[in-house]
Design an enzyme around this catalytic site. Sequence first.
Site, PDB file in Angstrom:
ATOM      1  N   CYS A   1       0.845  -1.198   0.000  1.00  0.00           N
ATOM      2  CA  CYS A   1       0.000   0.000   0.000  1.00  0.00           C
ATOM      3  C   CYS A   1       0.876   1.241   0.000  1.00  0.00           C
ATOM      4  O   CYS A   1       1.870   1.304   0.742  1.00  0.00           O
ATOM      5  CB  CYS A   1      -0.915  -0.011   1.228  1.00  0.00           C
ATOM      6  SG  CYS A   1      -2.032   1.419   1.319  1.00  0.00           S
TER       7      CYS A   1
ATOM      8  N   HIS B   1      -9.144  -3.276  -2.591  1.00  0.00           N
ATOM      9  CA  HIS B   1      -8.142  -2.523  -1.823  1.00  0.00           C
ATOM     10  C   HIS B   1      -8.492  -1.035  -1.782  1.00  0.00           C
ATOM     11  O   HIS B   1      -8.498  -0.413  -0.708  1.00  0.00           O
ATOM     12  CB  HIS B   1      -6.766  -2.740  -2.458  1.00  0.00           C
ATOM     13  CG  HIS B   1      -5.644  -2.072  -1.744  1.00  0.00           C
ATOM     14  ND1 HIS B   1      -4.676  -2.768  -1.056  1.00  0.00           N
ATOM     15  CD2 HIS B   1      -5.302  -0.763  -1.618  1.00  0.00           C
ATOM     16  CE1 HIS B   1      -3.806  -1.918  -0.533  1.00  0.00           C
ATOM     17  NE2 HIS B   1      -4.164  -0.698  -0.869  1.00  0.00           N
ATOM     18  N   GLU B   2      -8.794  -0.450  -2.952  1.00  0.00           N
ATOM     19  CA  GLU B   2      -9.058   0.983  -3.008  1.00  0.00           C
ATOM     20  C   GLU B   2     -10.415   1.328  -2.412  1.00  0.00           C
ATOM     21  O   GLU B   2     -10.556   2.356  -1.724  1.00  0.00           O
ATOM     22  CB  GLU B   2      -8.955   1.491  -4.451  1.00  0.00           C
ATOM     23  CG  GLU B   2      -7.611   1.252  -5.107  1.00  0.00           C
ATOM     24  CD  GLU B   2      -6.429   1.755  -4.289  1.00  0.00           C
ATOM     25  OE1 GLU B   2      -6.584   2.756  -3.551  1.00  0.00           O
ATOM     26  OE2 GLU B   2      -5.350   1.155  -4.381  1.00  0.00           O
TER      27      GLU B   2
ATOM     28  N   HIS C   1     -10.277   1.550   1.293  1.00  0.00           N
ATOM     29  CA  HIS C   1      -9.754   2.832   1.787  1.00  0.00           C
ATOM     30  C   HIS C   1     -10.893   3.813   2.066  1.00  0.00           C
ATOM     31  O   HIS C   1     -10.796   4.642   2.980  1.00  0.00           O
ATOM     32  CB  HIS C   1      -8.814   3.467   0.752  1.00  0.00           C
ATOM     33  CG  HIS C   1      -7.385   3.053   0.881  1.00  0.00           C
ATOM     34  ND1 HIS C   1      -6.658   3.202   2.040  1.00  0.00           N
ATOM     35  CD2 HIS C   1      -6.526   2.500  -0.030  1.00  0.00           C
ATOM     36  CE1 HIS C   1      -5.419   2.763   1.854  1.00  0.00           C
ATOM     37  NE2 HIS C   1      -5.311   2.338   0.608  1.00  0.00           N
TER      38      HIS C   1
END
Length: 240
Positions: free
Chosen positions: A150, A192-193, A196
């Site tokens: 990351c 993953h994004e 966030h």
Amino acid sequence: MTTTGGAGAAPDAGAAPQASWPSAVVREHVLRLLDAGAADPSGTVPIVQAGHPALRMRAVPFDGQVGQDELTALVALMRRTMHAAPGVGLAAPQIGLPLALAVLADPGAGETETGRVRERPALPFRVLVNPVYEPVPGEQPERVSFYEGCLSVVGYQAVVPRLRRLRLTGQDETGAALDEVVQGWPARIVQHETDHLNGTLYLDRAHPRSLSATDELGAHWATEPRPTEAARTLGFPLEP
């Protein structure tokens, strides 16, 4: 997300507080970021690191807080920052802006064993606005595990079980609706994004014993098509 290897469902990773940013505050912060990017010779802005509050908030949904020209400029700034890092994804909280916006792009792994095992084709640049992911309706969820890094956790990587296939909904930067099935490494980047945007870091989902520095040995683990040797040596489960 780094080349080693965003608002969606993340109930198993803990509940993050909702960012309380009125529209005027969001726009003011966007304009400051655009000014900072314009003032930097690289045309980029810093990527905040773990511990920054924006990384632990649920992002504010995008609902027109900035005009189309400003949104286009923000997307371009995020794209330059992502590529300069370099990375394959960047969410707005990673530049200190808790807004439900992310950019993605991946050159892929080509016709290699790694590319085949990880299902990692080239992913053309795209923008996700207010994204949500879920298992594909009517399918038995399948999870696969690979190393991830990351841009907001510099120097480390870890193995994360992720959905192999998912349903992605939301909008793009023009406001057009998204409703599609994404598979393989592109699905991993989406998760993953989008995580966030819920205040979730990949470390929240990772096998703790897989955590490795991005040094020579850590790079060795991450270059395996599947982290089989790392799982055996470091002592963590590898699904399926």
